[in-house]
Structure formats: C-alpha cells, structure tokens
Design a protein around this motif. Structure first.
Motif, PDB file in Angstrom:
ATOM      1  N   LYS A 118     -12.065   9.616  -6.868  1.00 50.68           N
ATOM      2  CA  LYS A 118     -11.628   8.290  -6.438  1.00 50.68           C
ATOM      3  C   LYS A 118     -10.402   7.793  -7.213  1.00 50.68           C
ATOM      4  O   LYS A 118      -9.469   7.248  -6.623  1.00 50.68           O
ATOM      5  N   GLU A 119     -10.405   8.009  -8.541  1.00 53.05           N
ATOM      6  CA  GLU A 119      -9.274   7.512  -9.365  1.00 53.05           C
ATOM      7  C   GLU A 119      -7.964   8.170  -8.928  1.00 53.05           C
ATOM      8  O   GLU A 119      -6.911   7.552  -8.943  1.00 53.05           O
ATOM      9  N   LEU A 120      -8.079   9.456  -8.546  1.00 53.89           N
ATOM     10  CA  LEU A 120      -6.885  10.196  -8.142  1.00 53.89           C
ATOM     11  C   LEU A 120      -6.346   9.627  -6.824  1.00 53.89           C
ATOM     12  O   LEU A 120      -5.151   9.419  -6.658  1.00 53.89           O
ATOM     13  N   VAL A 121      -7.272   9.337  -5.907  1.00 59.93           N
ATOM     14  CA  VAL A 121      -6.883   8.767  -4.615  1.00 59.93           C
ATOM     15  C   VAL A 121      -6.163   7.446  -4.837  1.00 59.93           C
ATOM     16  O   VAL A 121      -5.124   7.172  -4.242  1.00 59.93           O
ATOM     17  N   GLU A 122      -6.714   6.614  -5.747  1.00 58.20           N
ATOM     18  CA  GLU A 122      -6.084   5.318  -6.024  1.00 58.20           C
ATOM     19  C   GLU A 122      -4.703   5.481  -6.641  1.00 58.20           C
ATOM     20  O   GLU A 122      -3.764   4.788  -6.270  1.00 58.20           O
TER      21      GLU A 122
ATOM     22  N   THR B  99      -2.289   6.483  -3.901  1.00 55.74           N
ATOM     23  CA  THR B  99      -1.975   5.385  -2.996  1.00 55.74           C
ATOM     24  C   THR B  99      -1.000   4.431  -3.667  1.00 55.74           C
ATOM     25  O   THR B  99      -0.031   3.998  -3.047  1.00 55.74           O
ATOM     26  N   ASN B 100      -1.242   4.119  -4.933  1.00 58.13           N
ATOM     27  CA  ASN B 100      -0.357   3.216  -5.657  1.00 58.13           C
ATOM     28  C   ASN B 100       1.042   3.785  -5.779  1.00 58.13           C
ATOM     29  O   ASN B 100       2.023   3.108  -5.495  1.00 58.13           O
ATOM     30  N   LEU B 101       1.121   5.050  -6.178  1.00 58.08           N
ATOM     31  CA  LEU B 101       2.429   5.677  -6.358  1.00 58.08           C
ATOM     32  C   LEU B 101       3.187   5.727  -5.032  1.00 58.08           C
ATOM     33  O   LEU B 101       4.346   5.339  -4.943  1.00 58.08           O
ATOM     34  N   VAL B 102       2.487   6.180  -4.002  1.00 59.42           N
ATOM     35  CA  VAL B 102       3.117   6.352  -2.700  1.00 59.42           C
ATOM     36  C   VAL B 102       3.583   5.000  -2.152  1.00 59.42           C
ATOM     37  O   VAL B 102       4.718   4.866  -1.689  1.00 59.42           O
ATOM     38  N   PHE B 103       2.731   3.992  -2.266  1.00 53.51           N
ATOM     39  CA  PHE B 103       3.089   2.689  -1.724  1.00 53.51           C
ATOM     40  C   PHE B 103       4.254   2.074  -2.497  1.00 53.51           C
ATOM     41  O   PHE B 103       5.192   1.544  -1.894  1.00 53.51           O
ATOM     42  N   SER B 104       4.224   2.183  -3.834  1.00 46.60           N
ATOM     43  CA  SER B 104       5.341   1.638  -4.624  1.00 46.60           C
ATOM     44  C   SER B 104       6.636   2.353  -4.259  1.00 46.60           C
ATOM     45  O   SER B 104       7.685   1.729  -4.137  1.00 46.60           O
ATOM     46  N   TYR B 105       6.536   3.656  -4.101  1.00 46.14           N
ATOM     47  CA  TYR B 105       7.731   4.430  -3.736  1.00 46.14           C
ATOM     48  C   TYR B 105       8.251   3.994  -2.361  1.00 46.14           C
ATOM     49  O   TYR B 105       9.441   3.732  -2.198  1.00 46.14           O
ATOM     50  N   LEU B 106       7.353   3.901  -1.396  1.00 43.12           N
ATOM     51  CA  LEU B 106       7.768   3.543  -0.033  1.00 43.12           C
ATOM     52  C   LEU B 106       8.417   2.172   0.023  1.00 43.12           C
ATOM     53  O   LEU B 106       9.391   1.953   0.719  1.00 43.12           O
ATOM     54  N   ARG B 107       7.849   1.238  -0.729  1.00 42.61           N
ATOM     55  CA  ARG B 107       8.384  -0.126  -0.695  1.00 42.61           C
ATOM     56  C   ARG B 107       9.644  -0.272  -1.519  1.00 42.61           C
ATOM     57  O   ARG B 107      10.515  -1.074  -1.202  1.00 42.61           O
ATOM     58  N   GLY B 108       9.712   0.492  -2.609  1.00 39.45           N
ATOM     59  CA  GLY B 108      10.736   0.200  -3.613  1.00 39.45           C
ATOM     60  C   GLY B 108      11.930   1.128  -3.628  1.00 39.45           C
ATOM     61  O   GLY B 108      12.826   0.951  -4.440  1.00 39.45           O
ATOM     62  N   ARG B 109      11.983   2.093  -2.733  1.00 35.06           N
ATOM     63  CA  ARG B 109      13.067   3.068  -2.813  1.00 35.06           C
ATOM     64  C   ARG B 109      14.196   2.670  -1.867  1.00 35.06           C
ATOM     65  O   ARG B 109      14.059   2.799  -0.643  1.00 35.06           O
TER      66      ARG B 109
END
Ligand code: GTP
Ligand code: MG
Length: 215
Positions: free
Chosen positions: A104-108, A111-121
């Motif tokens: 579960k921690e890995l999934v979270e 998701t956090n990394l991917v979402f931050s990247y998608l929003r912030g790049r």
C-alpha cells in the motif's frame, strides 16, 4: 498498420530520423526535487504495469535494452528519463499502476509522485496512455484518465500488443476505445495501435511524437 491515422511520408521520415539518433538514459527520479531541468517537449508513457511501456520505448528508439523490460510486473518504479543529443524531445517512462501485489505505501508513493509530476511539469506536452489490446480499458485505466483530466494533461491512447489479437477484434477495439474517449475532456481523439514485438504502429508513433516536439 492500416487502422492507424495516416501521416505524410515527410512526417514519417522526420520521425524516423528523430528516433534514429543515439537515444540514451538520462536519469531516474523518485521525487520531484530531483527532476532534471525542464527543457524542450516532454512526453510521458503511462499505463498498467506490464502493458508494454518499456518495450515500446525500446521499439521507438531501436534500442532493446534502453528501458528495462521485465515479465515481473511493477518493475519500473521511478520516472525514467530518456534523451537524444540535440533533440527537442524527452521521453519519460512512468511507473506502471494497478499492480495488485504492490504494498500500500508503495502505491501511495507512486500516486503522489505521478500526480505531482503531471500537475507540476511545465514542459509535459502529452501523456501516452498505453492500453493492452487483449484487455481494453479497465477500471484503473479509467482512474488514470480521471487523474489526467483533473491535472488537465492531454493524453493519447496507444494500444499495445496488437499482435496478440486478431485483426477484426482490433478494429472493434479501436472503435470502442474511440467511443469511450469521445466523452473525456483531456483525451486526444486519435489512437494508435502498436506491437513492439512486430514493430507495428511504431513509425506512426514516432511521427506523432516528432510532430509534437517540433510544432
Ligand atoms: P512495468 O514497468 O512493470 O510497469 O511494465 P511495462 O509496462 O514497462 O511492460 P514491459 O515493456 O516490461 O512488458 C511487459 C511484458 O509484455 C514483457 O514480457 C514483454 O515482452 C511483453 N510485451 C511488451 N510489448 C509486447 C508486444 O508488442 N507484443 C507482445 N506479444 N508482448 C509484448
Ligand atoms: Mg517498464
């Protein structure tokens, strides 16, 4: 592949040339602080684990071992960046989602990394969302599309492993997929069917990416 959008000979040739360059691995990151400086056009490859992201990057660049591939799902767990000299395009291999056995921690963390990247790049121009031809769009693909719609990042569906289904089934799948995408805000309407194994649709994808990077 005849079902794919047609590109002019000129655009196909430009795509071929761009991917004939010596593409190389730049860096892997697990957090936003370590992203390489944003330069040129970035295109990220996303999709369920085992969908064929790394294989397609290898097929595009003609370098078998460039992005690691594995029959063990969930192997790529970082954002991996690939570049070529004097080329205004960076390719990013994203961690696969939907790997059932992932803790579960890995999934979270993903998701956090991917979402931050998608929003912030700022230079991320499009996400290539890979869908396995044998399975079509699944629940977690829809969740990924929600995320992309929310992050307002344009995504284009590319079908993988087209060698695994019969031509009439592929035609049906393309129609169904286009119909499903028509309702989505950030989805690019054209899709490309590919097979890394048989090198199908690879020239078309090169042309599409080359167009994005040079327009
Ligand atoms: P993760 O990094 O784990 O998320 O996987 P991935 O999406 O990068 O998939 P990868 O490229 O590692 O491929 C997964 C498996 O599918 C491997 O066993 C590949 O050989 C196989 N595969 C990939 N592309 C194709 C294809 O076009 N045709 C066929 N038949 N098999 C493929
Ligand atoms: Mg991979």
């Amino acid at each position: 592949m005849s079902d794919n959008e047609t590109y002019s000979e000129e655009v196909l040739e430009a795509g071929r040339l761009m991917f004939a360059r010596p593409w190389d691995f730049l860096t892997s990151v697990t957090d936003m602080a370590n992203l390489p400086p944003a330069a040129g056009t970035e295109i990220a490859f996303a999709g369920r684990s085992n969908v064929g992201k790394s294989s397609l990057i290898n097929a595009l660049t003609g370098r078998k071992g460039l992005a690691r591939t594995s029959s063990t799902p969930g192997r790529t767990q970082m954002l991996n960046f690939f570049v070529a000299p004097e080329t205004p395009l960076t390719i990013v291999d994203m961690p696969g989602y939907g790997y059932a056995q992932a803790p579960k921690e890995l999934v979270e963390a993903w998701t956090n990394l991917v979402f931050s990247y998608l929003r912030g790049r700022p230079n991320l121009r499009r996400v290539i969302l890979l869908i396995d031809s044998r399975h079509g769009i699944k629940k977690n693909d829809l969740e990924a599309m929600e995320l992309l719609d929310k992050a307002a990042v344009v995504y284009q569906v590319v079908l993988t492993k087209a060698d695994k289904i019969k031509p009439p089934a592929l035609v049906r799948l393309i129609d169904e997929t286009k119909a499903a995408l028509a309702k989505r805000v950030a989805a690019h309407p054209e899709i490309i069917a590919t097979s890394s194994e048989k090198n199908r649709g690879v020239d078309e994808l090169r042309a599409e990416l080359c167009n994005l990077a040079t327009q």
